[in-house]
Structure formats: structure tokens, C-alpha cells
Scaffold this active site. Structure first.
Site, mmCIF file in Angstrom:
data_model
loop_
_atom_site.group_PDB
_atom_site.id
_atom_site.type_symbol
_atom_site.label_atom_id
_atom_site.label_comp_id
_atom_site.label_asym_id
_atom_site.label_seq_id
_atom_site.Cartn_x
_atom_site.Cartn_y
_atom_site.Cartn_z
ATOM 1 N N HIS A 37 0.807 -1.214 0.000
ATOM 2 C CA HIS A 37 0.000 0.000 0.000
ATOM 3 C C HIS A 37 0.841 1.265 0.000
ATOM 4 C CE1 HIS A 37 -3.284 -2.729 1.018
ATOM 5 N NE2 HIS A 37 -4.092 -1.771 0.645
ATOM 6 N N GLY A 38 2.051 1.183 0.522
ATOM 7 C CA GLY A 38 2.858 2.392 0.506
ATOM 8 C C GLY A 38 4.175 2.204 1.215
#
Lengths: 465, 355
Positions: free
Chosen positions: A324-325
Site C-alpha cells: 500500500h505504501g
């Protein structure tokens, strides 16, 4: 070009009109590919070169896989494809993060090592189309799908604009056969697609964007606010991320429908989940399936005893969080969900009674909402401040104006909407309602969306991944 | 099966057609309501002025009309206090600052007509005039497109609005008014709901314009917009003059709907026995330097003709304040406004009221 903008409406109307005006199926696909390329280039023309360059490797690898017989050579080919895809992803997404982490570690150890500072630059949709490209090469290797001969077909699979920038992550077996089938204009599909798009627009604009305006100040400076406001902000963020992401997915599915394509559903009332594992069967379904089929099962899945199963689950969730990041907050979030799944496995099966399911659902919802704190907070320090405020009653400011009412209304609307959406009788009911009434209801829905559009539109959260 | 599918297809097509038709019809109906039944919903700053004026114990003696430059330059409370001592009258004359953000003669006509139609008849109207406001490609048409223009304005204003790069907004405001005016509509609906629940009129409808307009709000706006104490005001005003004022004046041709609106204002005021003062509000030196000799010549000819044809007076005050009293190329500071108000009251308004 966001789906919720006038520019996109203009683009879509032209793409739709030309697509259905063209008689031949092949010509339609070429037009769709060109329109999708134009859509992607509206963010940056260079992104197109990157996506074509990195995914053409998988196209060529897949063709070679079908000709090569030796298992060792086939393994090397698929390893090459996966390495290149993950390498591109790692370079653009994680280099800055890992260099920062290395710098922090050497500094903590007291070593004077010159580690360069990298600036993060994330091409739009990279995480999504990279996973699609990997699943294509792996599925060809496993014999689940035939390699695509025509490069335009492969380009449409990757570039198809409804799902290009934020999913759903589409499997080749789900999409490629649809490319071979000539399409016929269908009013029913257009109508269904339009309603789905409107539903997504409502979730994104009316729910997510309005809630975001109210709660953004809380996450920007959580120490200023009281406990009740922090709880409202946490629950509000749960609504925001659901409305934002599932709203985008609904719009993507609706648009795809109008072009004669069916994309997989990505959400199934996730806040009505009865347990953490049930939550992951309902939230970002395409990612959960991908992680299960291409990470969890190859790691061994649940085939090697409970300890190994737990480790595999953990690893899958941590890497899923990292997907996701490039931030420690996402790693912690993934770890948190790994812990939830591990804890769920410890609960005796005898506790799984109908009477206890509502309690399980409530606890799951609470656990998921607390997990969103890691996802949304700007730093681990802010996470601590928020969690402390949630548990220990704290005085402070409240939300401005009628922010509390807006957030509460959005929470109720989301839960009620998810519950109503579970009812299987909708299609039959909609078929019985006369067309003028359906038209009036949909027109009213569009009007409500327009009236409740906040002053400033927010970009989609999952565009950042 | 085949006939069921055909029926489903026919029904879906009908639903799509009904959706599009009813949506467009609904927006058109909503537009008519906004245009004719609740026109002040689209122009909340005008509504604030009219509501404020309606609550005053007596009609104002002086009404100021213009843009945010007038809003910043005229402090009604200060002026009222001075007039109470300088003009011996009972009750003492009062003023209202009916300026609108992005206002010109077109918005001034809208506000003044409603004031006069409601029975509020001032002795004196002070109307801001400046070359930019009368340029054929007016930068303020974009405001009128949203606030005032109706379907009957489409034939006459569509082309000027398009030339002024407001054509798309004009089309949007006509075709999807529910989106264009959504904030005002939602606010109005909330206020009506509150009135319904409390069974009494809402005490004050706060305007939704950022540059909120009631006579009392300009002060807060200017204080909030003022740059920090470390800012170089001269440089700010010069940059603003180059980037904004010059753009508004290039190319320049004194013509267009604002000139016609001003003529109508003057005609009506004359018919109603109301004196009019045309005033070019304070402008910093960088702003004044943007007026080329050709622009000055056109503007002067226009004003001279108006004063002759309509018997009104023009007062040149745009150089009354030093550059240090401006917060940008267009607006005076809070202190600058006070200073200007005091001087303008003593030198112009008192004399005009005593005639």
C-alpha cells in the site's frame, strides 16, 4: 483525469460513442486501447512508456513460456518476469523508503555511512498493473491461461482504462476471454453500468469527500482534539476509505459494463464482516485473492502445520501492507492485520455460534477501524497520540460547524447501505418497477450527488498506491 | 426467454431515456426557481445587503455601490459617526456599503433596483467607476454569469461572456444550476429547515460568498487577506498590477453590458430624484500606471458624457492614499480604509448631503 470530473465525462462520451459506432470488433479494441493510452497519458505521457516497456517483458516471456519445454528454463523465464516487475515496483516505490530506513539505522548505530537521498516518484497505477502483469506470466507458466498472441489484446488487458490506475486487479483468465468475444450494444448493460457508476459517484463524492473535509484537520494535528472527536474521526475515516475505494471500484465496474466488459467485484459489505478473515474476503477482494494465490499459497499456505501457516499469514499481511505504501505506518498496519488473523486462528471453533456472530461482527468492525489509524496517520507518533486519545478520555477541540453531524450521517448511511446491498432481491425488484419511476429515482440520485458535491474534490486515496 | 430479454432491453432503454429527460427537466425547473422565485439564492452578498437594510430603522441616506475595492475603502460605522457630528439632521444620515465582491455596474444595478423596489430610497448613490469595469471583455462577467444572468440574458450575454472566458461557466450555470449553485442551495435549505423547526424566521442568513458581503463583513475580510507585517507592500502591489490589472486591461475597448447597466442606473436615479456621484476608488501607483493614455482618454470621454447626459458628478479620488496603505494592487488596508473614509466623508459626502 478523475472519474468524478467534467473532463472525464467529455472523454468518456467520446470514447463510448466512437467505440459503439465502429462496426468491427478488432477496430473497437484498437480504439479502446488508444483511448486508454490517452487516458493514462493525461497524467503524464512518460507513464505510458514505462507501462508499455515493463509489461511488454511479460508479453514476450509468456510467448516464450509456451514454446520452451524444460522446467528449469520455464522457471528461469517466469523468475525473470517477476524480478523485472518487482524490480520496477521496488525502484519507483520503495527505494526512497529503504534508503531512509538504512540511513536511520546507520545513524542509530553511530556509523558514518554516506547514504544518498532519493526522491520518491510513483507512476500512477504501478502497483496495480505490476501485479496484473505478474499474474499473467505466472498463470501462463502454470498452464491456467494461454499466452496472448496479439500484442493489442495484451495492451487492452493492461491498459483498459476503467481499472488501470486503481484496480480491481484483474486476472487474465477473467478478462482475456472477454476480448475474444465480439460485443453487441446492450441497453440493459448500459443502464446497469450507469446505475453502478452513480452508486460509486455517491460513495466517493457525497460520503468520502464530505467526510474527508471534516476529519482531515483531526489527522493533521490529532493532539488538539478530544476523545469523542478522535473516535468520530477514526470511524469517519473508515467511511471515507470505504466510500473512496469502493466508490472508485463501482465507477470502474460501471464504465466497463457500458463497454461490454465485466470486471470482478472488489467489495462485499466489508464492515458487516463477522471476523478478520471474513473482512479480507470482503475488502479489496482482488488484492486478497492475488496475495492468496501468488504469495500465501506458494509460501506453503496452510499445508505445513499451524505454526508455518501463521508465519505465512503474517508474511503475506506484512507484504500486503507494504504494497500500500512505502511508510512504516503501512508495515505496522499489515502486521496488525496479521496479528488479528493469527489471533482468530486461536479462537476455538466452538465459539463460532450464531448467537455470538453479532458480537464477533462488532469486535471485527472495531478492530478494523482501529487498524485504519495506522493507515491514515501521518507518522507513528500521530498513531500513538490518536490511540492514546481513543483509550484515555482527553479534553480538546471538537469538529468544526456541523462536521459531527456530517460524519455521523455518513457512518449510518454506510452501514445501512451495506446491509441493504446484501439483499439478493434487488434485481427482481428493479425489474418490476416501471421505467419512468426508475428514471425519476436515478435522476434524483444524480441531482443529489451534484448538490452534495463538496467545494473541493479530493483525489482517490488508492491512486497513491 | 427471448421475449423476456427483449422486454428487459426495451425497459432498460426506456429507463435510460427517462433518466436523461427527467434530469434535464429537473435542472431546468430548478434553474427557473433560482432565476425567478429565489434570485437572491444565487447572489447571497446582495441578499445580505437587502436583509441588513430592511432591518435599519430608517432608509440610508447614502448607498455605496461597487466592487471589493469599495468594500475595503468605505467603513460605514466610521462614516456614520462622522456624519452624525458634521451633518445637523435628525435622525442623523446613515450609509450602507452595498458593494459586492467582483461587483461592477451590472451587479450594482441588480442591488439598487431591489433596494428601490423595496421602498428604500437614498438621497445619494455613490457608484464606483474604473476603466477595468467597463472593458468590453470585462473580468467581472464571470461573476454575473453565476449570480445574475437568466435565460433571457443568453442572447445578449452569451457572446460577451464567451469572449471574457466565462462561456463554459455560463453554459454550466444554465444547464446544471444544481451543481453550479449547490453551496447556496444547501445553505438555503438548511436555513429553511431551521426556520421550520423553530417556527420563526432565521435571524440572519450568513452569506456564503467567501468575500462575504454585508456592510459589516468587509473589515474581517480585509484583515484576513492582509499580508504579514514583513511583506513588502509596494512590491506586492506592483506584482499584482502587472499580473492582474494589466491582464484585465489588455485589450481595452470601453463598451459592453456594464456601460449599458450604468446608463440605466443613472436614468432610474434621475427619474427617482436620487443624486449620483461617480467615484474612482483609491488605486495604488502601480495600478494607476497601468492606465495608458488611450485607456484614460476613452474612460474620460465616457465619464464626461455621462455627467452631461445624466446630470451626475464625477469625483477623482484614486490618488488619495499612499502605496503603503494597500494590501495588494487593488485593495486598501484596514487603516487605509479608515483614513480614506474620514477624508471622503469630510470632503465629499458631507458637502453632497448639505446641498
Amino acid at each position: 483525469m478523475l472519474f468524478s470530473t467534467a473532463n472525464f465525462l467529455g472523454f468518456y462520451l467520446i470514447a463510448f460513442a466512437v467505440y459503439w459506432s465502429v462496426g468491427r470488433h478488432r477496430a473497437r479494441l484498437i480504439w479502446l486501447m488508444a483511448a486508454s493510452a490517452w487516458f493514462y497519458m493525461s497524467w503524464s505521457p512518460w507513464f505510458l512508456l514505462l507501462i508499455l516497456g515493463s509489461t511488454s517483458v511479460d508479453y514476450l516471456v509468456a510467448l516464450r513460456l509456451e514454446r520452451v519445454r524444460g522446467s528449469s528454463a520455464r522457471k528461469w523465464l517466469v523468475a525473470l518476469s517477476v524480478s523485472i516487475n518487482l524490480g520496477v515496483l521496488a525502484y519507483f516505490k520503495y527505494v526512497a523508503f529503504f534508503l531512509d530506513a538504512a540511513r536511520g539505522a546507520t545513524h542509530w548505530l553511530g556509523w558514518d555511512v554516506p547514504i544518498p537521498i532519493a526522491k520518491q516518484f510513483l507512476p500512477l497505477g504501478l502497483s496495480f498493473y505490476t501485479f496484473e502483469a505478474i499474474s499473467y506470466a505466472v498463470d501462463v507458466y502454470r498452464g491456467r491461461v494461454r499466452a496472448v498472441r496479439n500484442p493489442f489484446d495484451y495492451a487492452v488487458y493492461i491498459l483498459f482504462f476503467p481499472h488501470l490506475v486503481a484496480g480491481p486487479i484483474v486476472r487474465p483468465a477473467e478478462f482475456l476471454p472477454q476480448l475474444a468475444r465480439p460485443k453487441r450494444f446492450d441497453w440493459a448493460r448500459c443502464h446497469a453500468g450507469g446505475q453502478l457508476f452513480l452508486c460509486g459517484l455517491f460513495k466517493k463524492i457525497v460520503l468520502a469527500d464530505n467526510v474527508a473535509q471534516c476529519i482531515d484537520p483531526v489527522f493533521a494535528d490529532p493532539g488538539r482534539f478530544d476523545s469523542l472527536t478522535l473516535w468520530l474521526a477514526v470511524l469517519g475515516y473508515a467511511v471515507q476509505i470505504y466510500g473512496d475505494f469502493s466508490g472508485y471500484t463501482d465507477m470502474a465496474l460501471g464504465i466497463a459494463h457500458t463497454f461490454g466488459f465485466k470486471l470482478p467485484n472488489n467489495f462485499n459489505a466489508p464492515y458487516l464482516a463477522a471476523s478478520p478473515s471474513d473482512f479480507w474476503r470482503r475488502w479489496h477482494i482482488s488484492l486478497s485473492r492475488w496475495l492468496r494465490d501468488y504469495l500465501y499459497i506458494p509460501l506453503g499456505g496452510n499445508r505445513h502445520g499451524p505454526t508455518r501457516t501463521t508465519i505465512n499469514l503474517f508474511a503475506t499481511m506484512v507484504l500486503g501492507g507494504l504494497w500500500h505504501g512505502a511508510n512504516w505506518t503501512f508495515v505496522v498496519w499489515g502486521t496488525y492485520h496479521g496479528v488479528l488473523l493469527a489471533v482468530q486462528r486461536l479462537i476455538p471453533a466452538s465459539w463460532n455460534r450464531p448467537m455470538l456472530r453479532p458480537l464477533g461482527g462488532l469486535l471485527t468492525l472495531l478492530a478494523v477501524c482501529v487498524g485504519w489509524v495506522f493507515f491514515r496517520a501521518q507518522s507513528l507518533g500521530d498513531v500513538g497520540t490518536i490511540l492514546r486519545g481513543l483509550v484515555i478520555p482527553t479534553a480538546g477541540e471538537g469538529l468544526l460547524g456541523d462536521g459531527s453531524a456530517v460524519v455521523l450521517a455518513a457512518i449510518i448511511a454506510t452501514l445501512v447501505g451495506q446491509a441493504i446491498g446484501q439483499w439478493k432481491g434487488w434485481p427482481r425488484l428493479m425489474f418490476r418497477v416501471p421505467a419512468p419511476i426508475v428514471g425519476a429515482l436515478v435522476a434524483l440520485g444524480i441531482t443529489i450527488v451534484l448538490l452534495l458535491t463538496p467545494g473541493e474534490g479530493k483525489t482517490f486515496i488508492y491512486f497513491n498506491f | 426467454m427471448c421475449s423476456r430479454r427483449t422486454a428487459f432491453t426495451r425497459r432498460s432503454r426506456a429507463a435510460v431515456v427517462w433518466t436523461i429527460g427527467l434530469f434535464l427537466l429537473g435542472q431546468f425547473a430548478l434553474g427557473l426557481v433560482l432565476d425567478y422565485a429565489t434570485p437572491l439564492t444565487r447572489f447571497p452578498s446582495a441578499r445580505a445587503v437587502l436583509e441588513f437594510t430592511a432591518k435599519e430603522p430608517s432608509p440610508p441616506a447614502v448607498v455605496f455601490l461597487g466592487s471589493s475595492r469599495t468594500g475595503a475603502a468605505i467603513h460605514p460605522a466610521e462614516m456614520n459617526a462622522l456624519l452624525a457630528t458634521e451633518v445637523r439632521r435628525d435622525p442623523a444620515p446613515r450609509v450602507i456599503n452595498a458593494a459586492a465582491p467582483g461587483g461592477d455596474a451590472i451587479s450594482a444595478e441588480f442591488v439598487l433596483n431591489r433596494l428601490l423596489d423595496s421602498g428604500v430610497k437614498p438621497e445619494l448613490v455613490v457608484m464606483e467607476v474604473w476603466p477595468e469595469a467597463f472593458n468590453a471583455r470585462s473580468p467581472f462577467l464571470i461573476q454575473h454569469v453565476v449570480r445574475q444572468f437568466n435565460w433571457e440574458d443568453v442572447p445578449s450575454q452569451a457572446v460577451p461572456a464567451t469572449r471574457a472566458k466565462a462561456g463554459r461557466l455560463f453554459a454550466q450555470a444554465r444547464l446544471v444550476p444544481g451543481y453550479t449553485h449547490r453551496r447556496q442551495i444547501v445553505r438555503d435549505v438548511k436555513m429553511w429547515a431551521i426556520e421550520l423547526l423553530r417556527r420563526e424566521p432565521a435571524s440572519h442568513r450568513p452569506p456564503t460568498d467567501k468575500l462575504a458581503a454585508g456592510p459589516l463583513d468587509w473589515d474581517d475580510v480585509i484583515r484576513a487577506a492582509a499580508p504579514g507585517p514583513e511583506s513588502d507592500l509596494t512590491e506586492l502591489s506592483q506584482v499584482g498590477a502587472r499580473e492582474t490589472v494589466r491582464k484585465w486591461l489588455t485589450p481595452y475597448q470601453l463598451a459592453g453590458p456594464a456601460t449599458e447597466a450604468l446608463e440605466r442606473i443613472l436614468t432610474r436615479c434621475r427619474a427617482e430624484g436620487i443624486r449620483v456621484l461617480l467615484v474612482d476608488m483609491p488605486a495604488c501607483s502601480a495600478h494607476r500606471d497601468e492606465y495608458t493614455p488611450e485607456i484614460r482618454a476613452q474612460f474620460t470621454r465616457f465619464i464626461d458624457r455621462l455627467t452631461i447626459d445624466h446630470g451626475c458628478r464625477f469625483v477623482a479620488v484614486n490618488d488619495w492614499l499612499p502605496d503603503s496603505q494597500y494590501i495588494d494592487a487593488l485593495h486598501v488596508s484596514h487603516e487605509g480604509g479608515r483614513e480614506f473614509t474620514r477624508r471622503f466623508t469630510r470632503d465629499v459626502v458631507v458637502e453632497a448631503l448639505q446641498k
